[in-house]
Design an enzyme around this catalytic site. Structure first.
Site, PDB file in Angstrom:
ATOM      1  N   HIS A  65       0.825  -1.206   0.000  1.00 42.20           N
ATOM      2  CA  HIS A  65       0.000   0.000   0.000  1.00 42.20           C
ATOM      3  C   HIS A  65       0.859   1.257   0.000  1.00 42.20           C
ATOM      4  CE1 HIS A  65      -3.522  -2.500   0.880  1.00 42.20           C
ATOM      5  NE2 HIS A  65      -4.258  -1.436   0.582  1.00 42.20           N
ATOM      6  N   LYS A 107      -1.234   4.878   4.362  1.00 42.99           N
ATOM      7  CA  LYS A 107      -2.165   3.951   5.023  1.00 42.99           C
ATOM      8  C   LYS A 107      -1.719   3.749   6.460  1.00 42.99           C
ATOM      9  CE  LYS A 107      -4.513  -0.462   4.418  1.00 42.99           C
ATOM     10  NZ  LYS A 107      -5.867   0.103   4.402  1.00 42.99           N
ATOM     11  N   THR A 136      -8.243  -6.227   3.365  1.00 46.49           N
ATOM     12  CA  THR A 136      -8.291  -7.229   2.296  1.00 46.49           C
ATOM     13  C   THR A 136      -7.344  -8.387   2.603  1.00 46.49           C
ATOM     14  OG1 THR A 136      -8.808  -5.501   0.735  1.00 46.49           O
ATOM     15  CG2 THR A 136      -7.970  -7.546  -0.201  1.00 46.49           C
TER      16      THR A 136
HETATM   17  N1  LIG Z   1     -12.921  -0.555   0.866  1.00 43.86           N
HETATM   18  C1  LIG Z   1     -12.103  -0.201  -0.125  1.00 43.86           C
HETATM   19  O1  LIG Z   1     -12.199  -0.723  -1.247  1.00 43.86           O
HETATM   20  C2  LIG Z   1     -11.070   0.875   0.133  1.00 43.86           C
HETATM   21  C3  LIG Z   1     -10.255   1.346  -0.903  1.00 43.86           C
HETATM   22  C4  LIG Z   1      -9.336   2.360  -0.628  1.00 43.86           C
HETATM   23  C5  LIG Z   1      -9.262   2.905   0.658  1.00 43.86           C
HETATM   24  N2  LIG Z   1     -10.054   2.404   1.646  1.00 43.86           N
HETATM   25  C6  LIG Z   1     -10.062   2.956   3.007  1.00 43.86           C
HETATM   26  O2  LIG Z   1     -10.875   4.131   3.014  1.00 43.86           O
HETATM   27  C7  LIG Z   1     -10.437   5.031   4.040  1.00 43.86           C
HETATM   28  C8  LIG Z   1     -10.183   6.412   3.456  1.00 43.86           C
HETATM   29  O3  LIG Z   1      -9.116   6.344   2.516  1.00 43.86           O
HETATM   30  P1  LIG Z   1      -8.590   7.638   1.740  1.00 43.86           P
HETATM   31  O4  LIG Z   1      -7.422   7.181   0.940  1.00 43.86           O
HETATM   32  O5  LIG Z   1      -9.724   8.316   1.074  1.00 43.86           O
HETATM   33  O6  LIG Z   1      -8.085   8.522   2.971  1.00 43.86           O
HETATM   34  P2  LIG Z   1      -7.922  10.113   3.037  1.00 43.86           P
HETATM   35  O7  LIG Z   1      -7.042  10.384   4.217  1.00 43.86           O
HETATM   36  O8  LIG Z   1      -7.545  10.663   1.700  1.00 43.86           O
HETATM   37  O9  LIG Z   1      -9.402  10.654   3.363  1.00 43.86           O
HETATM   38  C9  LIG Z   1     -10.064  10.479   4.578  1.00 43.86           C
HETATM   39  C10 LIG Z   1     -11.043  11.640   4.745  1.00 43.86           C
HETATM   40  O10 LIG Z   1     -11.897  11.355   5.858  1.00 43.86           O
HETATM   41  C11 LIG Z   1     -11.995  12.514   6.667  1.00 43.86           C
HETATM   42  N3  LIG Z   1     -12.310  12.042   8.025  1.00 43.86           N
HETATM   43  C12 LIG Z   1     -11.514  11.420   8.928  1.00 43.86           C
HETATM   44  N4  LIG Z   1     -12.199  11.088  10.029  1.00 43.86           N
HETATM   45  C13 LIG Z   1     -13.474  11.513   9.824  1.00 43.86           C
HETATM   46  C14 LIG Z   1     -14.665  11.443  10.590  1.00 43.86           C
HETATM   47  N5  LIG Z   1     -14.690  10.871  11.799  1.00 43.86           N
HETATM   48  N6  LIG Z   1     -15.798  11.972  10.058  1.00 43.86           N
HETATM   49  C15 LIG Z   1     -15.802  12.549   8.831  1.00 43.86           C
HETATM   50  N7  LIG Z   1     -14.705  12.636   8.050  1.00 43.86           N
HETATM   51  C16 LIG Z   1     -13.564  12.123   8.547  1.00 43.86           C
HETATM   52  C17 LIG Z   1     -10.651  13.201   6.532  1.00 43.86           C
HETATM   53  O11 LIG Z   1     -10.748  14.584   6.866  1.00 43.86           O
HETATM   54  C18 LIG Z   1     -10.359  12.989   5.051  1.00 43.86           C
HETATM   55  O12 LIG Z   1     -10.921  14.001   4.239  1.00 43.86           O
HETATM   56  C19 LIG Z   1      -9.207   4.371   4.663  1.00 43.86           C
HETATM   57  O13 LIG Z   1      -9.585   3.631   5.803  1.00 43.86           O
HETATM   58  C20 LIG Z   1      -8.729   3.429   3.551  1.00 43.86           C
HETATM   59  O14 LIG Z   1      -7.960   2.349   4.056  1.00 43.86           O
HETATM   60  C21 LIG Z   1     -10.950   1.413   1.405  1.00 43.86           C
END
Ligand SMILES: NC(=O)c1ccc[n+]([C@@H]2O[C@H](COP(=O)([O-])OP(=O)(O)OC[C@H]3O[C@@H](n4cnc5c(N)ncnc54)[C@H](O)[C@@H]3O)[C@@H](O)[C@H]2O)c1
Length: 248
Positions: free
Chosen positions: A134, A138, A145
């Site tokens: 990753h 992260k 996954t």
């Molecule tokens: N399920 C999937 O397929 C998948 C794919 C990619 C990433 N992810 C996961 O998704 C999550 C976000 O990833 P990202 O790359 O977009 O991260 P990122 O850091 O770019 O974005 C996270 C956003 O959430 C906001 N945030 C944090 N805590 C919050 C809260 N309590 N309430 C509201 N907003 C809040 C932050 O301000 C930020 O804008 C991570 O946990 C990542 O591992 C999941």
């Protein structure tokens, strides 16, 4: 009639991509884009959201899921780091409210198939290791996954006759953690480097051969088909479902 969807974590990388995908989908309507500092309960009530997609941060996923259900919407949680132990309570909450919910460790079709093919391959091998790669932003490891893959492989190992033979080789770790983490006997290794998005390789080892199954997402578009599908299908569910593979 279109499904009214709110996005939480909308300023983040996955949140922004989800906002774009929902806006360009004919049967989904974006009703809010929230981030830190916004009141999710108020937005759900004011905008009559049917579904809320959550891509925030690992430590906040379960709390956000519970808040979304209590406010009367269906959570689609993409945020990683979900402990399975949190699911029964959320399932109960969903059923009380007669709502569906989804926790999706990975929305990419390639990654889902990589997990399913790995579970299939586990029927024919006795040892496997998972290596996930990753981006360095992260926070938690291993990825959801990787954990889910290791879980599926260990279930397949345990359910075949005769059972997969666990290695009894004595190992010496020169540095603690040298052999990675372990879930039910399946080793998981986490690489964190700039340049990666969310790659994973599952390697099976057998007599004189290895089999490698890998998924390599190129950009966040690979998750968006799954996000939109989840928003549609969650409205037909009652209770909490874990993993998009159950809806394909
Ligand atoms: N399920 C999937 O397929 C998948 C794919 C990619 C990433 N992810 C996961 O998704 C999550 C976000 O990833 P990202 O790359 O977009 O991260 P990122 O850091 O770019 O974005 C996270 C956003 O959430 C906001 N945030 C944090 N805590 C919050 C809260 N309590 N309430 C509201 N907003 C809040 C932050 O301000 C930020 O804008 C991570 O946990 C990542 O591992 C999941």
């Amino acid at each position: 009639v279109s499904i009214r969807v709110g996005v939480n974590g909308a300023k983040g990388k996955m949140g922004r991509a989800s906002v774009g995908a929902i806006k360009s989908s004919e049967d989904l309507q974006l009703v809010f884009a929230a981030d830190v500092g916004d009141s999710l309960e108020k937005l759900i009530a004011d905008e009559k959201a049917d579904v809320v997609v959550d891509f925030t941060k690992a430590s906040d996923g379960p709390e956000n899921a519970s808040l979304i259900i209590k406010a009367g919407a269906r959570p689609v949680i993409g945020t990683s780091g979900f402990q399975k132990s949190a699911i029964p309570e959320l399932d109960k909450l969903c059923r009380e409210k007669k709502l569906g919910g989804l926790i999706v460790p990975n929305f990419s079709i390639g990654a889902i198939k990589m997990m399913q093919f790995s579970a299939e391959a586990a029927k024919y091998f006795d040892s496997a290791e998972v290596v996930e790669y990753h981006h360095d932003g992260k926070e938690e490891s291993p990825s959801g996954t990787a954990l889910r893959t290791a879980e599926l492989i260990s279930e397949a190992f345990a359910s075949k006759t005769p059972k997969a033979k666990a290695s009894e080789r004595k190992e010496i770790e020169i540095i603690p953690g040298g052999r990675g983490a372990q879930l039910n006997g399946v080793r998981v290794h986490s690489v964190r480097l700039p340049g990666y998005l969310a790659d994973q390789e599952v390697i099976f080892g057998g007599a004189g051969e290895t089999l490698s199954i890998s998924s390599r997402p190129r950009d966040r578009d690979c998750f968006m088909g799954g996000v939109c599908l989840a928003c549609r299908r969650v409205t037909e569910l009652e209770g909490m479902v874990y993993g998009l593979e159950n809806l394909l």
